[in-house]
Design an enzyme around this catalytic site. Structure first.
Site, PDB file in Angstrom:
ATOM      1  N   ASP A  15      12.764  23.350  -1.213  1.00  0.00           N
ATOM      2  CA  ASP A  15      13.698  22.417  -2.364  1.00  0.00           C
ATOM      3  C   ASP A  15      15.145  22.394  -1.884  1.00  0.00           C
ATOM      4  OD1 ASP A  15      11.249  22.781  -3.831  1.00  0.00           O
ATOM      5  OD2 ASP A  15      11.996  24.938  -4.310  1.00  0.00           O
TER       6      ASP A  15
ATOM      7  N   CYS B  31      14.432  24.017   3.487  1.00  0.00           N
ATOM      8  CA  CYS B  31      13.461  25.029   2.686  1.00  0.00           C
ATOM      9  C   CYS B  31      12.750  24.275   2.131  1.00  0.00           C
ATOM     10  CB  CYS B  31      14.358  25.638   1.878  1.00  0.00           C
ATOM     11  SG  CYS B  31      15.574  26.715   2.623  1.00  0.00           S
TER      12      CYS B  31
ATOM     13  N   LYS C 195       1.043  -1.174   0.033  1.00  0.00           N
ATOM     14  CA  LYS C 195      -0.065  -0.055   0.070  1.00  0.00           C
ATOM     15  C   LYS C 195       0.869   1.094  -0.016  1.00  0.00           C
ATOM     16  CE  LYS C 195      -0.414  -0.044   5.014  1.00  0.00           C
ATOM     17  NZ  LYS C 195      -1.282  -0.920   6.097  1.00  0.00           N
TER      18      LYS C 195
ATOM     19  N   ARG D 131       1.561 -11.128   6.943  1.00  0.00           N
ATOM     20  CA  ARG D 131       1.283 -10.083   6.374  1.00  0.00           C
ATOM     21  C   ARG D 131       2.440  -8.866   6.633  1.00  0.00           C
ATOM     22  NH1 ARG D 131      -3.802 -10.016   8.511  1.00  0.00           N
ATOM     23  NH2 ARG D 131      -3.360  -7.642   9.545  1.00  0.00           N
TER      24      ARG D 131
ATOM     25  N   TYR E 184      16.335  30.527   6.508  1.00  0.00           N
ATOM     26  CA  TYR E 184      14.889  31.248   7.082  1.00  0.00           C
ATOM     27  C   TYR E 184      15.111  31.020   8.288  1.00  0.00           C
ATOM     28  CZ  TYR E 184      12.646  30.779   2.331  1.00  0.00           C
ATOM     29  OH  TYR E 184      12.345  30.711   0.900  1.00  0.00           O
TER      30      TYR E 184
ATOM     31  N   ARG F 279     -10.755  -0.310  14.613  1.00  0.00           N
ATOM     32  CA  ARG F 279     -10.539   0.510  13.288  1.00  0.00           C
ATOM     33  C   ARG F 279     -11.633  -0.465  12.486  1.00  0.00           C
ATOM     34  NH1 ARG F 279      -4.864   1.195  10.332  1.00  0.00           N
ATOM     35  NH2 ARG F 279      -5.254  -0.869   9.698  1.00  0.00           N
TER      36      ARG F 279
ATOM     37  N   HIS G 184      -5.913  -7.618  12.794  1.00  0.00           N
ATOM     38  CA  HIS G 184      -4.801  -6.696  12.767  1.00  0.00           C
ATOM     39  C   HIS G 184      -4.399  -6.180  14.154  1.00  0.00           C
ATOM     40  CE1 HIS G 184      -1.698  -4.034  10.910  1.00  0.00           C
ATOM     41  NE2 HIS G 184      -2.626  -3.020  11.013  1.00  0.00           N
TER      42      HIS G 184
HETATM   43  C1  LIG Z   1      -0.433  -1.797   7.098  1.00  0.00           C
HETATM   44  C2  LIG Z   1      -0.992  -3.082   7.431  1.00  0.00           C
HETATM   45  C3  LIG Z   1      -0.037  -4.151   7.523  1.00  0.00           C
HETATM   46  C4  LIG Z   1       1.553  -3.939   7.623  1.00  0.00           C
HETATM   47  O1  LIG Z   1       1.672  -3.493   8.617  1.00  0.00           O
HETATM   48  P1  LIG Z   1       3.028  -3.194   9.173  1.00  0.00           P
HETATM   49  O2  LIG Z   1       3.177  -2.526  10.487  1.00  0.00           O
HETATM   50  O3  LIG Z   1       3.859  -2.250   8.237  1.00  0.00           O
HETATM   51  O4  LIG Z   1       3.856  -4.574   9.003  1.00  0.00           O
HETATM   52  C5  LIG Z   1      -0.942  -5.561   7.861  1.00  0.00           C
HETATM   53  N1  LIG Z   1      -2.024  -5.357   7.987  1.00  0.00           N
HETATM   54  C6  LIG Z   1      -2.813  -4.639   7.766  1.00  0.00           C
HETATM   55  C7  LIG Z   1      -4.463  -4.476   7.878  1.00  0.00           C
HETATM   56  C8  LIG Z   1      -2.327  -3.138   7.589  1.00  0.00           C
HETATM   57  O5  LIG Z   1      -3.217  -2.005   7.201  1.00  0.00           O
END
Ligand SMILES: *Cc1c(COP(=O)(O)O)cnc(C)c1O
Length: 388
Positions: free
Chosen positions: A320, A318, A39, A230, A271, A137, A171
């Site tokens: 750039d 800055c 992602k 994952r 700056y 979530r 998660h």
């Molecule tokens: C982003 C995400 C992951 C990966 O998380 P990490 O902390 O980068 O390993 C796994 N599962 C879900 C649902 C996520 O949103």
């Protein structure tokens, strides 16, 4: 892109990615498959090249967070199954099906809308049921007071005619933290996950792909392997736990010294005049600024790496450009490359100084920064995301 190349660029080391893949693969029992989280343009590394490499290495699945990200991968010829972890409006159902995307289903209402739209489009949507075991979530709540009601809802969802239910997942919120309370919480989350899966199985509802392990769990809870794991951040060799497994950072953000000038003591730089030379000083100008993803909060805090030592950022970063103090490094001059972060200059440390996490710093490397892909020391691809 040639014009921007000798400015600021991100080298993406595909050998480091392969190394990390193999190390993570070895963490989990062989029957557990690898889902690569790509992602947010693969955490800023470039989703197409990262996905192609993970596909070659043997990953089983990819995950993204918007249908447009999935479409980008399909257009690039990536064939792996793709899980859409995030929210998708139900009017995108046809696009989900056309792009062979597996959608996370987070509520009964979303499931009903997807099922209806899928039937209307003349297909079925492949889905994974998202269980909320404590992240609060997305997902069906699995805490005690919502458990039975979620169990019933999931049973109904699994009977919807427009859905093809393949998997279930959850998660973790603190699997990367090692305090006792975090460990207890992660174990509680996992227990809720397993309990829900068991109760569903008793009702005849089973899944072919159950998964829960993010990076933190891949490092610290290998017993949570299930059918698939994952890992995200750790695949890119960063985050506080990457060192524990000897992983290598995949991204090196580089820039090149454009100009060096000498200044008298008591001269202010940039700056806001927040940096004042305390001695006769050599100050270099780098063509990288916050619009490239070099967060301004690192002004006067971070240091860039050179082969002869590090050079502190002098004054405000800055949009750039930024300035670095080369006074102690007479060997370093105009045209020399510096590492903003990478293997010599940890993005984890930069993130700490910036009051954030490494995820945010690699994701922030902006579209104006070309990505240069390297394999066996050779450049294999380059990408610039600017229009035109
Ligand atoms: C982003 C995400 C992951 C990966 O998380 P990490 O902390 O980068 O390993 C796994 N599962 C879900 C649902 C996520 O949103």
């Amino acid at each position: 892109m040639e014009s921007t190349l000798k400015r600021t660029w991100a080298e993406i080391d595909l050998d480091a990615l392969a190394h990390n893949y193999r190390a993570l693969r070895a963490q989990m029992e062989p029957r557990s498959r690898f889902l690569g989280v790509v992602k947010a343009d693969a955490y800023g590394h470039g989703a197409i090249q990262i996905s192609r490499t993970l596909e070659e290495l043997g990953a089983a699945y990819l995950a993204i967070s918007s249908i447009d990200e999935a479409r980008e991968l399909r257009l690039a010829g990536v064939h792996l199954p793709i899980l859409q972890l995030g929210l998708t409006p139900s009017d995108q159902t046809a696009a989900v099906i056309e792009n062979s995307v597996t959608q996370a289903v987070w509520s009964e209402a979303s499931a009903m809308a997807f099922s209806q739209e899928a039937i209307r489009a003349g297909g079925r949507m492949k889905v994974h049921i998202k269980l909320d075991t404590g992240m609060s979530r997305l997902g069906f709540q699995c805490d005690e007071s919502h458990f039975e009601q979620s169990l019933e809802a999931i049973c109904r969802v699994c009977g919807l005619p427009g859905l093809d239910v393949e998997g279930a997942f959850t998660h973790f919120s603190v699997s990367d933290e090692d305090s006792e309370s975090s460990r207890d919480y992660t174990l509680l989350q996992h227990e809720r996950f397993e309990t829900m899966l068991r109760r569903l199985a008793e009702r005849g509802v089973t899944f072919s792909v159950c998964h829960c392990a993010n990076s933190g769990a891949t490092v610290s809870y290998t017993q949570f392997a299930h059918d698939m794991f994952r890992p995200g951040i750790i695949t890119y060799g960063i985050g506080d736990q990457a060192q524990l497994l000897g992983l290598k950072p995949v991204m090196t953000l580089k820039s090149v010294i454009g100009v060096v000038k000498d200044y008298d003591p008591d001269t202010t730089v940039s700056y806001g005049r927040t940096f004042r030379t305390g001695r006769p000083s050599r100050i270099g100008v780098l063509p990288i600024g916050y619009a490239d993803g070099f967060h301004r909060v690192l002004s006067n805090q971070w240091q860039v790496w050179t082969p002869y030592g590090t050079a502190p950022v002098a004054g405000r970063i800055c949009m750039d450009m930024c300035m670095i103090d080369l006074t102690g490094l007479p060997q370093v001059g105009e045209g020399d490359e510096v590492e903003i972060f990478g293997p010599h200059n940890s993005v984890n440390e930069a993130a700490k100084l910036a009051g954030t996490i490494s995820y945010e710093l690699t994701c922030a490397v902006s579209k104006r920064v070309p990505r240069i892909y390297k394999k066996d020391g050779q450049e294999t691809a380059r990408e610039l995301l600017l229009r035109g």
